[in-house]
Design a protein around this motif. Structure first.
Motif, PDB file in Angstrom:
ATOM      1  N   GLY A   1      45.109  29.795  99.312  1.00  0.00           N
ATOM      2  CA  GLY A   1      45.040  30.283  97.928  1.00  0.00           C
ATOM      3  C   GLY A   1      45.616  31.681  97.753  1.00  0.00           C
ATOM      4  O   GLY A   1      46.159  32.006  96.689  1.00  0.00           O
ATOM      5  N   LEU A   2      45.509  32.507  98.807  1.00  0.00           N
ATOM      6  CA  LEU A   2      46.078  33.852  98.721  1.00  0.00           C
ATOM      7  C   LEU A   2      47.576  33.797  98.423  1.00  0.00           C
ATOM      8  O   LEU A   2      48.103  34.603  97.644  1.00  0.00           O
TER       9      LEU A   2
ATOM     10  N   VAL B   1      48.155  33.197  94.748  1.00  0.00           N
ATOM     11  CA  VAL B   1      47.863  34.378  93.937  1.00  0.00           C
ATOM     12  C   VAL B   1      48.954  35.430  94.098  1.00  0.00           C
ATOM     13  O   VAL B   1      49.497  35.947  93.114  1.00  0.00           O
TER      14      VAL B   1
ATOM     15  N   HIS C   1      39.445  37.940  98.560  1.00  0.00           N
ATOM     16  CA  HIS C   1      39.629  36.508  98.319  1.00  0.00           C
ATOM     17  C   HIS C   1      38.640  35.696  99.144  1.00  0.00           C
ATOM     18  O   HIS C   1      38.363  34.538  98.831  1.00  0.00           O
ATOM     19  N   ASN C   2      38.182  36.280 100.242  1.00  0.00           N
ATOM     20  CA  ASN C   2      37.316  35.527 101.146  1.00  0.00           C
ATOM     21  C   ASN C   2      36.600  36.507 102.061  1.00  0.00           C
ATOM     22  O   ASN C   2      37.115  36.882 103.102  1.00  0.00           O
TER      23      ASN C   2
ATOM     24  N   VAL D   1      37.534  37.606  93.293  1.00  0.00           N
ATOM     25  CA  VAL D   1      38.385  36.698  92.535  1.00  0.00           C
ATOM     26  C   VAL D   1      37.673  35.826  91.496  1.00  0.00           C
ATOM     27  O   VAL D   1      38.273  34.899  90.946  1.00  0.00           O
TER      28      VAL D   1
ATOM     29  N   GLN E   1      33.427  25.927 105.085  1.00  0.00           N
ATOM     30  CA  GLN E   1      33.273  26.523 103.743  1.00  0.00           C
ATOM     31  C   GLN E   1      33.325  25.459 102.653  1.00  0.00           C
ATOM     32  O   GLN E   1      32.639  25.542 101.639  1.00  0.00           O
ATOM     33  N   LYS E   2      34.164  24.444 102.861  1.00  0.00           N
ATOM     34  CA  LYS E   2      34.459  23.497 101.790  1.00  0.00           C
ATOM     35  C   LYS E   2      33.442  22.367 101.647  1.00  0.00           C
ATOM     36  O   LYS E   2      33.568  21.519 100.770  1.00  0.00           O
TER      37      LYS E   2
ATOM     38  N   PRO F   1      35.120  31.611  96.466  1.00  0.00           N
ATOM     39  CA  PRO F   1      35.416  32.846  95.735  1.00  0.00           C
ATOM     40  C   PRO F   1      36.074  32.578  94.379  1.00  0.00           C
ATOM     41  O   PRO F   1      35.643  33.114  93.364  1.00  0.00           O
TER      42      PRO F   1
ATOM     43  N   GLY G   1      38.836  29.381  93.901  1.00  0.00           N
ATOM     44  CA  GLY G   1      39.154  27.960  93.938  1.00  0.00           C
ATOM     45  C   GLY G   1      40.210  27.631  92.901  1.00  0.00           C
ATOM     46  O   GLY G   1      40.116  28.074  91.752  1.00  0.00           O
ATOM     47  N   LEU G   2      41.219  26.909  93.335  1.00  0.00           N
ATOM     48  CA  LEU G   2      42.275  26.507  92.402  1.00  0.00           C
ATOM     49  C   LEU G   2      42.165  25.032  92.076  1.00  0.00           C
ATOM     50  O   LEU G   2      42.527  24.588  90.984  1.00  0.00           O
TER      51      LEU G   2
HETATM   52  C1  GLC Z   1      40.519  32.042  99.244  1.00  0.00           C
HETATM   53  C2  GLC Z   1      39.233  31.486  98.649  1.00  0.00           C
HETATM   54  C3  GLC Z   1      39.497  30.695  97.368  1.00  0.00           C
HETATM   55  C4  GLC Z   1      40.385  31.501  96.417  1.00  0.00           C
HETATM   56  C5  GLC Z   1      41.644  31.966  97.140  1.00  0.00           C
HETATM   57  C6  GLC Z   1      42.562  32.807  96.269  1.00  0.00           C
HETATM   58  O1  GLC Z   1      41.281  31.005  99.776  1.00  0.00           O
HETATM   59  O2  GLC Z   1      38.562  30.661  99.574  1.00  0.00           O
HETATM   60  O3  GLC Z   1      38.298  30.393  96.707  1.00  0.00           O
HETATM   61  O4  GLC Z   1      40.757  30.700  95.321  1.00  0.00           O
HETATM   62  O5  GLC Z   1      41.305  32.739  98.265  1.00  0.00           O
HETATM   63  O6  GLC Z   1      41.926  33.937  95.739  1.00  0.00           O
END
Ligand code: GLC
Length: 488
Positions: free
Chosen positions: A18-19, A22, A166-167, A214, A305-306, A379, A381-382
Protein backbone atom coordinates in the motif's frame (compact mmCIF):
# COMPACT_ATOMS: atom_id res chain seq x y z
CA UNK A 1 6.43 25.71 -0.64
CA UNK A 2 8.99 22.99 -1.31
CA UNK A 3 8.35 19.45 -0.10
CA UNK A 4 10.79 16.55 -0.30
CA UNK A 5 8.90 13.25 -0.08
CA UNK A 6 10.87 10.11 0.77
CA UNK A 7 9.59 6.55 0.49
CA UNK A 8 10.86 3.01 0.09
CA UNK A 9 8.57 2.41 -2.90
CA UNK A 10 6.37 4.42 -5.25
CA UNK A 11 4.20 3.56 -8.22
CA UNK A 12 4.64 3.38 -11.18
CA UNK A 13 8.34 2.57 -10.64
CA UNK A 14 7.99 -0.03 -7.94
CA UNK A 15 5.14 -1.34 -5.83
CA UNK A 16 5.11 -4.03 -3.19
CA UNK A 17 2.34 -2.86 -0.88
CA UNK A 18 0.00 0.00 0.00
CA UNK A 19 2.90 2.37 0.62
CA UNK A 20 3.75 2.16 -3.09
CA UNK A 21 0.20 3.20 -4.03
CA UNK A 22 0.27 6.15 -1.66
CA UNK A 23 3.74 7.40 -2.58
CA UNK A 24 2.77 7.13 -6.24
CA UNK A 25 -0.53 9.01 -5.96
CA UNK A 26 -0.26 11.52 -3.13
CA UNK A 27 2.56 13.68 -4.52
CA UNK A 28 0.74 13.98 -7.84
CA UNK A 29 -2.51 14.84 -6.07
CA UNK A 30 -0.71 17.45 -3.97
CA UNK A 31 0.78 19.02 -7.04
CA UNK A 32 -2.72 19.21 -8.54
CA UNK A 33 -4.58 20.64 -5.55
CA UNK A 34 -1.88 23.10 -4.49
CA UNK A 35 -3.12 26.43 -5.77
CA UNK A 36 0.05 28.16 -4.66
CA UNK A 37 1.98 28.88 -7.83
CA UNK A 38 5.27 27.99 -6.25
CA UNK A 39 4.31 24.69 -4.62
CA UNK A 40 6.74 21.99 -5.58
CA UNK A 41 7.01 18.43 -4.36
CA UNK A 42 9.91 16.16 -5.28
CA UNK A 43 10.03 12.45 -4.57
CA UNK A 44 12.98 10.16 -3.87
CA UNK A 45 12.95 6.36 -3.81
CA UNK A 46 15.79 3.82 -3.85
CA UNK A 47 16.93 2.55 -7.24
CA UNK A 48 15.84 -0.99 -6.36
CA UNK A 49 17.04 -4.04 -8.26
CA UNK A 50 13.60 -4.53 -9.78
CA UNK A 51 13.64 -0.99 -11.19
CA UNK A 52 17.13 -1.54 -12.61
CA UNK A 53 15.84 -4.52 -14.55
CA UNK A 54 13.35 -2.34 -16.41
CA UNK A 55 14.37 1.25 -15.79
CA UNK A 56 12.30 4.22 -16.92
CA UNK A 57 14.13 6.80 -19.07
CA UNK A 58 16.72 8.35 -16.74
CA UNK A 59 19.19 11.15 -16.48
CA UNK A 60 22.30 10.63 -14.36
CA UNK A 61 22.75 13.59 -12.01
CA UNK A 62 25.57 13.12 -9.57
CA UNK A 63 27.68 10.97 -7.29
CA UNK A 64 27.75 11.68 -3.55
CA UNK A 65 29.84 10.56 -0.59
CA UNK A 66 27.70 9.44 2.33
CA UNK A 67 29.46 9.59 5.71
CA UNK A 68 29.78 6.04 7.06
CA UNK A 69 32.28 4.33 9.36
CA UNK A 70 34.87 3.08 8.77
CA UNK A 71 34.70 4.58 5.28
CA UNK A 72 32.18 6.66 3.32
CA UNK A 73 29.81 5.02 0.86
CA UNK A 74 29.05 6.29 -2.60
CA UNK A 75 25.57 7.11 -3.83
CA UNK A 76 24.50 7.76 -7.42
CA UNK A 77 21.50 9.93 -8.10
CA UNK A 78 19.34 9.69 -11.21
CA UNK A 79 16.30 11.64 -12.22
CA UNK A 80 13.35 10.11 -14.01
CA UNK A 81 12.66 11.85 -17.30
CA UNK A 82 9.16 12.94 -18.39
CA UNK A 83 7.93 12.70 -14.81
CA UNK A 84 4.57 14.08 -13.70
CA UNK A 85 6.34 14.83 -10.38
CA UNK A 86 10.11 15.26 -10.21
CA UNK A 87 11.40 11.87 -9.00
CA UNK A 88 14.90 10.82 -8.02
CA UNK A 89 16.23 7.27 -7.90
CA UNK A 90 19.16 6.81 -5.53
CA UNK A 91 21.54 3.94 -5.90
CA UNK A 92 24.56 2.53 -4.10
CA UNK A 93 26.48 -0.73 -3.88
CA UNK A 94 23.76 -2.46 -1.83
CA UNK A 95 21.20 -1.98 -4.59
CA UNK A 96 22.10 -4.77 -6.98
CA UNK A 97 19.65 -6.24 -9.50
CA UNK A 98 18.84 -9.32 -7.42
CA UNK A 99 18.19 -7.52 -4.11
CA UNK A 100 14.45 -7.43 -3.30
CA UNK A 101 12.76 -4.25 -2.06
CA UNK A 102 12.32 -5.79 1.39
CA UNK A 103 14.27 -8.85 2.54
CA UNK A 104 14.11 -11.00 5.64
CA UNK A 105 17.64 -9.87 6.53
CA UNK A 106 16.74 -6.96 8.78
CA UNK A 107 20.35 -5.86 9.29
CA UNK A 108 20.88 -5.61 5.56
CA UNK A 109 17.62 -3.71 5.06
CA UNK A 110 18.64 -1.44 7.91
CA UNK A 111 21.87 -0.52 6.14
CA UNK A 112 20.17 -0.12 2.78
CA UNK A 113 17.43 2.21 3.94
CA UNK A 114 19.57 4.23 6.35
CA UNK A 115 22.01 4.78 3.50
CA UNK A 116 19.14 5.84 1.25
CA UNK A 117 17.67 8.22 3.85
CA UNK A 118 20.98 9.98 4.42
CA UNK A 119 21.77 10.12 0.71
CA UNK A 120 18.50 12.02 0.20
CA UNK A 121 19.64 14.70 2.65
CA UNK A 122 23.12 14.91 1.10
CA UNK A 123 21.58 15.25 -2.32
CA UNK A 124 19.39 18.29 -1.67
CA UNK A 125 22.37 19.98 -0.04
CA UNK A 126 24.51 19.18 -3.09
CA UNK A 127 22.00 20.80 -5.45
CA UNK A 128 21.26 23.55 -2.94
CA UNK A 129 17.50 22.93 -2.94
CA UNK A 130 16.28 23.69 0.58
CA UNK A 131 12.96 21.97 1.30
CA UNK A 132 10.45 23.59 3.64
CA UNK A 133 9.29 20.10 4.58
CA UNK A 134 10.99 16.72 4.53
CA UNK A 135 8.25 14.10 4.58
CA UNK A 136 9.30 10.56 5.55
CA UNK A 137 7.19 7.39 5.40
CA UNK A 138 7.46 4.40 7.75
CA UNK A 139 10.70 3.16 9.29
CA UNK A 140 12.71 3.02 6.05
CA UNK A 141 13.02 6.77 5.62
CA UNK A 142 12.60 7.74 9.29
CA UNK A 143 16.42 7.98 9.75
CA UNK A 144 16.38 11.11 7.56
CA UNK A 145 14.31 12.96 10.15
CA UNK A 146 16.43 11.76 13.04
CA UNK A 147 19.61 12.79 11.21
CA UNK A 148 18.15 16.26 10.65
CA UNK A 149 17.44 16.56 14.35
CA UNK A 150 20.84 15.18 15.44
CA UNK A 151 23.10 16.84 13.00
CA UNK A 152 21.41 20.24 13.16
CA UNK A 153 22.87 21.25 9.83
CA UNK A 154 22.36 24.90 9.11
CA UNK A 155 20.95 23.92 5.74
CA UNK A 156 17.84 22.33 7.32
CA UNK A 157 17.39 24.93 10.06
CA UNK A 158 14.03 26.09 8.70
CA UNK A 159 12.92 22.72 7.38
CA UNK A 160 9.95 21.03 9.07
CA UNK A 161 9.86 17.25 9.56
CA UNK A 162 6.75 15.19 8.89
CA UNK A 163 6.34 11.43 9.13
CA UNK A 164 3.48 9.25 7.97
CA UNK A 165 2.91 5.96 9.77
CA UNK A 166 1.52 3.34 7.40
CA UNK A 167 2.23 0.35 9.61
CA UNK A 168 3.45 0.98 13.16
CA UNK A 169 4.64 -2.49 14.25
CA UNK A 170 7.38 -2.41 11.60
CA UNK A 171 9.75 -0.36 13.73
CA UNK A 172 12.91 -1.22 11.83
CA UNK A 173 14.23 -3.96 14.10
CA UNK A 174 17.71 -4.92 13.04
CA UNK A 175 18.68 -1.42 11.92
CA UNK A 176 20.26 -0.28 15.19
CA UNK A 177 23.84 -1.06 14.12
CA UNK A 178 23.24 0.51 10.74
CA UNK A 179 22.29 3.78 12.42
CA UNK A 180 25.52 3.77 14.42
CA UNK A 181 27.61 2.94 11.36
CA UNK A 182 26.14 6.01 9.70
CA UNK A 183 26.95 8.15 12.71
CA UNK A 184 23.50 8.22 14.29
CA UNK A 185 23.73 7.37 17.99
CA UNK A 186 20.76 6.10 20.04
CA UNK A 187 18.60 8.88 21.51
CA UNK A 188 19.39 8.10 25.13
CA UNK A 189 18.25 11.56 26.15
CA UNK A 190 14.79 11.18 24.56
CA UNK A 191 11.52 10.34 26.33
CA UNK A 192 11.17 7.22 24.14
CA UNK A 193 11.11 3.89 26.00
CA UNK A 194 14.68 2.53 26.36
CA UNK A 195 14.23 -0.32 23.85
CA UNK A 196 13.02 2.15 21.21
CA UNK A 197 15.87 4.63 21.46
CA UNK A 198 17.90 2.90 18.77
CA UNK A 199 15.14 1.95 16.31
CA UNK A 200 14.47 3.98 13.16
CA UNK A 201 10.69 4.44 13.32
CA UNK A 202 10.55 5.57 16.98
CA UNK A 203 13.49 7.89 16.30
CA UNK A 204 11.82 9.34 13.23
CA UNK A 205 8.61 9.89 15.19
CA UNK A 206 10.60 11.49 17.98
CA UNK A 207 12.29 13.84 15.52
CA UNK A 208 9.11 14.69 13.61
CA UNK A 209 7.25 17.94 14.09
CA UNK A 210 4.04 16.25 12.94
CA UNK A 211 2.98 12.61 12.92
CA UNK A 212 0.39 11.43 10.45
CA UNK A 213 -1.48 8.13 10.67
CA UNK A 214 -3.21 6.89 7.53
CA UNK A 215 -6.72 7.08 9.00
CA UNK A 216 -8.38 8.99 11.85
CA UNK A 217 -9.19 5.75 13.69
CA UNK A 218 -5.61 4.51 13.37
CA UNK A 219 -4.42 7.85 14.76
CA UNK A 220 -6.40 7.02 17.92
CA UNK A 221 -5.59 3.29 17.96
CA UNK A 222 -1.81 3.76 17.96
CA UNK A 223 -2.20 5.51 21.32
CA UNK A 224 -3.60 2.31 22.88
CA UNK A 225 -1.92 -0.88 24.12
CA UNK A 226 -3.55 -3.10 21.49
CA UNK A 227 -2.17 -1.15 18.53
CA UNK A 228 0.67 0.97 19.92
CA UNK A 229 3.50 -1.57 19.46
CA UNK A 230 4.83 -0.47 22.86
CA UNK A 231 4.93 3.21 21.88
CA UNK A 232 1.38 4.01 22.99
CA UNK A 233 2.42 6.04 26.02
CA UNK A 234 4.97 8.05 24.11
CA UNK A 235 2.51 8.59 21.27
CA UNK A 236 -0.26 9.77 23.59
CA UNK A 237 2.18 12.24 25.12
CA UNK A 238 2.33 13.72 21.60
CA UNK A 239 -1.34 13.45 20.78
CA UNK A 240 -1.72 17.10 19.77
CA UNK A 241 0.85 16.52 17.03
CA UNK A 242 -0.83 13.40 15.64
CA UNK A 243 -3.26 13.72 12.74
CA UNK A 244 -5.20 10.99 10.95
CA UNK A 245 -5.56 11.45 7.19
CA UNK A 246 -7.25 8.77 5.10
CA UNK A 247 -5.48 7.62 1.98
CA UNK A 248 -7.28 8.15 -1.29
CA UNK A 249 -7.67 5.90 -4.26
CA UNK A 250 -6.28 6.45 -7.74
CA UNK A 251 -9.59 6.78 -9.54
CA UNK A 252 -7.97 6.49 -12.96
CA UNK A 253 -6.56 3.07 -12.23
CA UNK A 254 -9.57 1.88 -10.25
CA UNK A 255 -12.54 2.64 -12.44
CA UNK A 256 -14.92 -0.15 -13.54
CA UNK A 257 -16.15 1.86 -16.51
CA UNK A 258 -12.66 2.13 -18.06
CA UNK A 259 -10.66 -0.72 -16.46
CA UNK A 260 -8.94 -2.47 -19.39
CA UNK A 261 -8.56 -5.73 -17.46
CA UNK A 262 -12.32 -6.31 -17.15
CA UNK A 263 -14.25 -8.75 -19.29
CA UNK A 264 -17.18 -6.33 -19.24
CA UNK A 265 -16.95 -2.69 -18.16
CA UNK A 266 -19.82 -1.23 -16.12
CA UNK A 267 -20.91 1.68 -13.98
CA UNK A 268 -23.29 2.60 -11.23
CA UNK A 269 -26.36 2.61 -13.43
CA UNK A 270 -25.43 -0.52 -15.35
CA UNK A 271 -24.72 -2.87 -12.48
CA UNK A 272 -26.40 -5.67 -14.42
CA UNK A 273 -23.24 -5.81 -16.53
CA UNK A 274 -21.11 -6.60 -13.49
CA UNK A 275 -22.60 -10.11 -13.55
CA UNK A 276 -20.81 -10.93 -16.82
CA UNK A 277 -17.51 -10.51 -15.00
CA UNK A 278 -18.58 -13.00 -12.36
CA UNK A 279 -19.72 -15.53 -14.89
CA UNK A 280 -16.51 -15.16 -16.85
CA UNK A 281 -14.31 -15.68 -13.82
CA UNK A 282 -16.30 -18.66 -12.57
CA UNK A 283 -15.95 -20.30 -15.97
CA UNK A 284 -12.24 -19.57 -16.02
CA UNK A 285 -11.97 -21.35 -12.67
CA UNK A 286 -13.91 -24.31 -14.01
CA UNK A 287 -16.88 -23.64 -11.77
CA UNK A 288 -20.48 -23.69 -12.85
CA UNK A 289 -21.84 -20.17 -12.99
CA UNK A 290 -24.43 -19.79 -10.24
CA UNK A 291 -25.84 -16.30 -9.94
CA UNK A 292 -27.78 -17.48 -6.90
CA UNK A 293 -24.83 -17.88 -4.57
CA UNK A 294 -22.53 -14.98 -3.77
CA UNK A 295 -18.91 -14.98 -4.81
CA UNK A 296 -16.65 -13.90 -1.97
CA UNK A 297 -13.27 -12.45 -2.87
CA UNK A 298 -10.12 -11.80 -0.87
CA UNK A 299 -7.25 -9.87 -2.43
CA UNK A 300 -4.59 -9.64 0.19
CA UNK A 301 -1.09 -10.15 1.47
CA UNK A 302 -1.19 -13.51 3.27
CA UNK A 303 -0.04 -12.07 6.55
CA UNK A 304 -1.09 -12.50 10.18
CA UNK A 305 -2.19 -8.83 10.18
CA UNK A 306 -4.81 -9.62 7.56
CA UNK A 307 -6.70 -12.22 9.63
CA UNK A 308 -6.71 -14.93 6.95
CA UNK A 309 -6.86 -17.57 9.69
CA UNK A 310 -10.07 -15.96 10.97
CA UNK A 311 -11.55 -16.22 7.47
CA UNK A 312 -10.46 -19.86 7.15
CA UNK A 313 -12.21 -20.88 10.39
CA UNK A 314 -15.37 -19.01 9.40
CA UNK A 315 -15.45 -20.60 5.95
CA UNK A 316 -15.25 -24.05 7.56
CA UNK A 317 -18.37 -23.30 9.61
CA UNK A 318 -20.45 -22.06 6.70
CA UNK A 319 -20.81 -25.31 4.81
CA UNK A 320 -24.61 -25.26 5.18
CA UNK A 321 -24.94 -22.10 3.03
CA UNK A 322 -24.37 -21.59 -0.68
CA UNK A 323 -21.32 -19.44 -1.56
CA UNK A 324 -18.02 -19.62 -3.36
CA UNK A 325 -14.76 -17.89 -2.56
CA UNK A 326 -11.51 -16.96 -4.26
CA UNK A 327 -8.45 -15.98 -2.25
CA UNK A 328 -5.75 -14.20 -4.26
CA UNK A 329 -2.40 -13.30 -2.75
CA UNK A 330 1.01 -14.36 -1.57
CA UNK A 331 2.89 -14.09 1.68
CA UNK A 332 3.68 -16.11 4.77
CA UNK A 333 4.31 -19.76 3.69
CA UNK A 334 2.39 -21.16 6.70
CA UNK A 335 -0.67 -19.10 5.78
CA UNK A 336 -0.32 -20.04 2.10
CA UNK A 337 -0.29 -23.67 3.21
CA UNK A 338 -3.40 -23.23 5.38
CA UNK A 339 -5.31 -21.62 2.52
CA UNK A 340 -4.26 -24.37 0.16
CA UNK A 341 -5.33 -27.00 2.70
CA UNK A 342 -8.80 -25.46 2.85
CA UNK A 343 -9.04 -25.63 -0.94
CA UNK A 344 -8.28 -29.37 -0.74
CA UNK A 345 -11.13 -29.78 1.76
CA UNK A 346 -13.75 -27.78 -0.16
CA UNK A 347 -12.53 -27.57 -3.79
CA UNK A 348 -15.98 -26.79 -5.19
CA UNK A 349 -16.30 -23.77 -2.94
CA UNK A 350 -12.88 -22.31 -2.47
CA UNK A 351 -10.02 -21.52 -4.80
CA UNK A 352 -6.62 -20.37 -3.54
CA UNK A 353 -4.59 -18.51 -6.14
CA UNK A 354 -1.23 -17.97 -4.53
CA UNK A 355 0.48 -15.52 -6.81
CA UNK A 356 0.89 -11.82 -7.49
CA UNK A 357 -1.44 -11.14 -10.39
CA UNK A 358 -2.58 -7.54 -10.99
CA UNK A 359 -4.84 -8.49 -13.89
CA UNK A 360 -6.63 -11.15 -11.88
CA UNK A 361 -6.95 -8.81 -8.92
CA UNK A 362 -8.85 -6.28 -11.06
CA UNK A 363 -11.05 -9.03 -12.47
CA UNK A 364 -11.75 -10.46 -9.03
CA UNK A 365 -12.76 -7.06 -7.64
CA UNK A 366 -15.22 -6.79 -10.54
CA UNK A 367 -16.47 -10.38 -10.36
CA UNK A 368 -16.99 -10.73 -6.61
CA UNK A 369 -20.21 -9.90 -4.79
CA UNK A 370 -18.48 -9.58 -1.42
CA UNK A 371 -14.94 -8.70 -0.46
CA UNK A 372 -13.59 -9.92 2.84
CA UNK A 373 -11.06 -7.92 4.90
CA UNK A 374 -10.96 -9.46 8.39
CA UNK A 375 -7.79 -7.60 9.46
CA UNK A 376 -6.49 -7.68 13.02
CA UNK A 377 -5.35 -4.12 12.38
CA UNK A 378 -5.62 -2.04 9.22
CA UNK A 379 -4.01 1.39 9.27
CA UNK A 380 -5.97 2.40 6.17
CA UNK A 381 -6.52 -0.38 3.65
CA UNK A 382 -7.24 0.12 -0.01
CA UNK A 383 -9.07 -3.11 -0.82
CA UNK A 384 -12.35 -2.01 0.78
CA UNK A 385 -12.32 1.27 -1.17
CA UNK A 386 -11.60 -0.51 -4.44
CA UNK A 387 -14.36 -3.01 -3.66
CA UNK A 388 -16.95 -0.28 -3.08
CA UNK A 389 -15.93 1.47 -6.28
CA UNK A 390 -16.53 -1.81 -8.13
CA UNK A 391 -19.95 -2.41 -6.56
CA UNK A 392 -18.53 -5.22 -4.45
CA UNK A 393 -19.78 -5.12 -0.88
CA UNK A 394 -17.00 -5.13 1.73
CA UNK A 395 -17.05 -7.06 4.99
CA UNK A 396 -14.37 -5.66 7.26
CA UNK A 397 -13.34 -5.69 10.83
CA UNK A 398 -14.16 -2.38 12.54
CA UNK A 399 -10.59 -1.16 12.85
CA UNK A 400 -8.41 1.61 11.40
CA UNK A 401 -9.32 2.73 7.91
CA UNK A 402 -11.89 -0.04 7.52
CA UNK A 403 -13.93 1.55 10.28
CA UNK A 404 -13.52 4.98 8.70
CA UNK A 405 -14.57 3.98 5.18
CA UNK A 406 -17.19 1.23 5.54
CA UNK A 407 -20.55 2.41 6.74
CA UNK A 408 -22.65 -0.22 8.52
CA UNK A 409 -25.85 1.18 10.01
CA UNK A 410 -27.63 -2.18 10.17
CA UNK A 411 -29.88 -1.00 7.33
CA UNK A 412 -28.72 -1.83 3.78
CA UNK A 413 -30.38 1.27 2.37
CA UNK A 414 -28.10 3.51 4.40
CA UNK A 415 -24.98 1.31 4.53
CA UNK A 416 -22.04 0.60 2.25
CA UNK A 417 -20.95 -2.71 3.75
CA UNK A 418 -20.64 -4.84 6.85
CA UNK A 419 -18.43 -4.38 9.90
CA UNK A 420 -17.72 -6.78 12.75
CA UNK A 421 -16.06 -5.75 15.99
CA UNK A 422 -13.64 -8.39 17.22
CA UNK A 423 -11.16 -10.45 15.19
CA UNK A 424 -12.90 -13.72 16.05
CA UNK A 425 -14.22 -16.30 13.64
CA UNK A 426 -17.63 -16.49 15.39
CA UNK A 427 -18.20 -12.81 14.69
CA UNK A 428 -17.06 -13.04 11.11
CA UNK A 429 -19.18 -16.16 10.61
CA UNK A 430 -22.28 -14.38 11.92
CA UNK A 431 -21.59 -11.38 9.67
CA UNK A 432 -21.05 -13.59 6.63
CA UNK A 433 -24.37 -15.33 7.32
CA UNK A 434 -26.11 -11.99 7.47
CA UNK A 435 -24.48 -10.88 4.21
CA UNK A 436 -25.19 -14.12 2.36
CA UNK A 437 -28.84 -13.95 3.41
CA UNK A 438 -29.17 -10.33 2.37
CA UNK A 439 -27.69 -11.17 -1.02
CA UNK A 440 -30.98 -12.94 -1.86
CA UNK A 441 -32.80 -9.63 -1.46
CA UNK A 442 -31.95 -8.06 -4.82
CA UNK A 443 -33.34 -4.62 -4.09
CA UNK A 444 -31.53 -4.21 -0.79
CA UNK A 445 -28.34 -5.56 -2.32
CA UNK A 446 -28.43 -3.10 -5.20
CA UNK A 447 -28.88 -0.27 -2.70
CA UNK A 448 -25.81 -1.41 -0.76
CA UNK A 449 -23.79 -1.61 -3.97
CA UNK A 450 -24.88 1.80 -5.20
CA UNK A 451 -24.20 3.44 -1.84
CA UNK A 452 -20.66 2.11 -1.98
CA UNK A 453 -20.17 3.23 -5.56
CA UNK A 454 -21.27 6.77 -4.68
CA UNK A 455 -18.56 7.29 -2.07
CA UNK A 456 -15.82 9.79 -2.81
CA UNK A 457 -12.46 8.13 -2.22
CA UNK A 458 -10.51 10.51 -4.45
CA UNK A 459 -7.10 11.75 -3.39
CA UNK A 460 -7.95 15.43 -3.61
CA UNK A 461 -9.58 15.57 -0.18
CA UNK A 462 -6.63 13.87 1.52
CA UNK A 463 -4.16 15.98 -0.43
CA UNK A 464 -5.80 19.14 0.89
CA UNK A 465 -5.47 17.84 4.44
CA UNK A 466 -1.77 17.11 3.88
CA UNK A 467 -1.34 20.58 2.47
CA UNK A 468 -2.88 22.02 5.65
CA UNK A 469 -0.47 20.06 7.77
CA UNK A 470 2.48 21.33 5.71
CA UNK A 471 1.27 24.90 6.06
CA UNK A 472 0.91 24.54 9.82
CA UNK A 473 4.34 22.99 10.42
CA UNK A 474 6.03 25.54 8.19
CA UNK A 475 4.36 28.35 10.09
CA UNK A 476 5.47 26.91 13.44
CA UNK A 477 9.03 26.53 12.11
CA UNK A 478 9.08 30.11 10.90
CA UNK A 479 7.79 31.54 14.15
CA UNK A 480 10.34 29.38 16.02
CA UNK A 481 13.15 30.82 13.93
CA UNK A 482 11.87 34.33 14.54
CA UNK A 483 11.88 33.82 18.30
CA UNK A 484 15.34 32.20 18.02
CA UNK A 485 16.41 35.39 16.28
CA UNK A 486 15.07 37.47 19.18
CA UNK A 487 17.18 35.48 21.65
CA UNK A 488 20.28 35.97 19.53
C1 GLC B 1 0.18 -0.41 5.01
C2 GLC B 1 -1.06 -0.71 5.84
C3 GLC B 1 -2.35 -0.44 5.05
C4 GLC B 1 -2.29 0.94 4.39
C5 GLC B 1 -1.01 1.08 3.58
C6 GLC B 1 -0.86 2.45 2.92
O1 GLC B 1 0.32 -1.38 4.01
O2 GLC B 1 -1.07 -2.04 6.28
O3 GLC B 1 -3.47 -0.48 5.89
O4 GLC B 1 -3.40 1.11 3.54
O5 GLC B 1 0.12 0.88 4.39
O6 GLC B 1 -0.90 3.50 3.84
Amino acid sequence: MKVFYLAAEAEPYIKVGGLGDVAGSLPRALQEVATEQDFEIRVAIPFHGAIQQQPPPLKFLTTLQIPHYPQPWQAQVYEVEHHPVRTYLISGHLFTPDVPVYSSDTRFDGLKFTFFSLACLEFVQAINWTPDVVHANDWHTAPALYAMLRQQEDFFRHTAKVITIHNLPYLGHGAAEALTEFGLPPALDSPLPGWAQHLPLPLGIYAADRIIAVSPTYAQEIQTTDFGAGLEEYLSSRKTEITGILNGLDLNIWNPSTDPYLHQKYHRNRLDKKAANKQNLLEELGWEATAESPLIGMVTRLDYQKGIDIAISSFRKLKDLAWQAVILGTGNPAIEQAVYQLQLEIPDRLRAILRYDPSLSHRLYAAADLLLIPSRYEPCGLAQMIAMRYGTVPIGRATGGLRDTILDTGNPYTSTGFLFQNPQSEELEATLRKAIQLYANRRAWRALQRNGMSQDFSWSRSAKEYLNVYQQVIQVKRSDSVSEGVHV
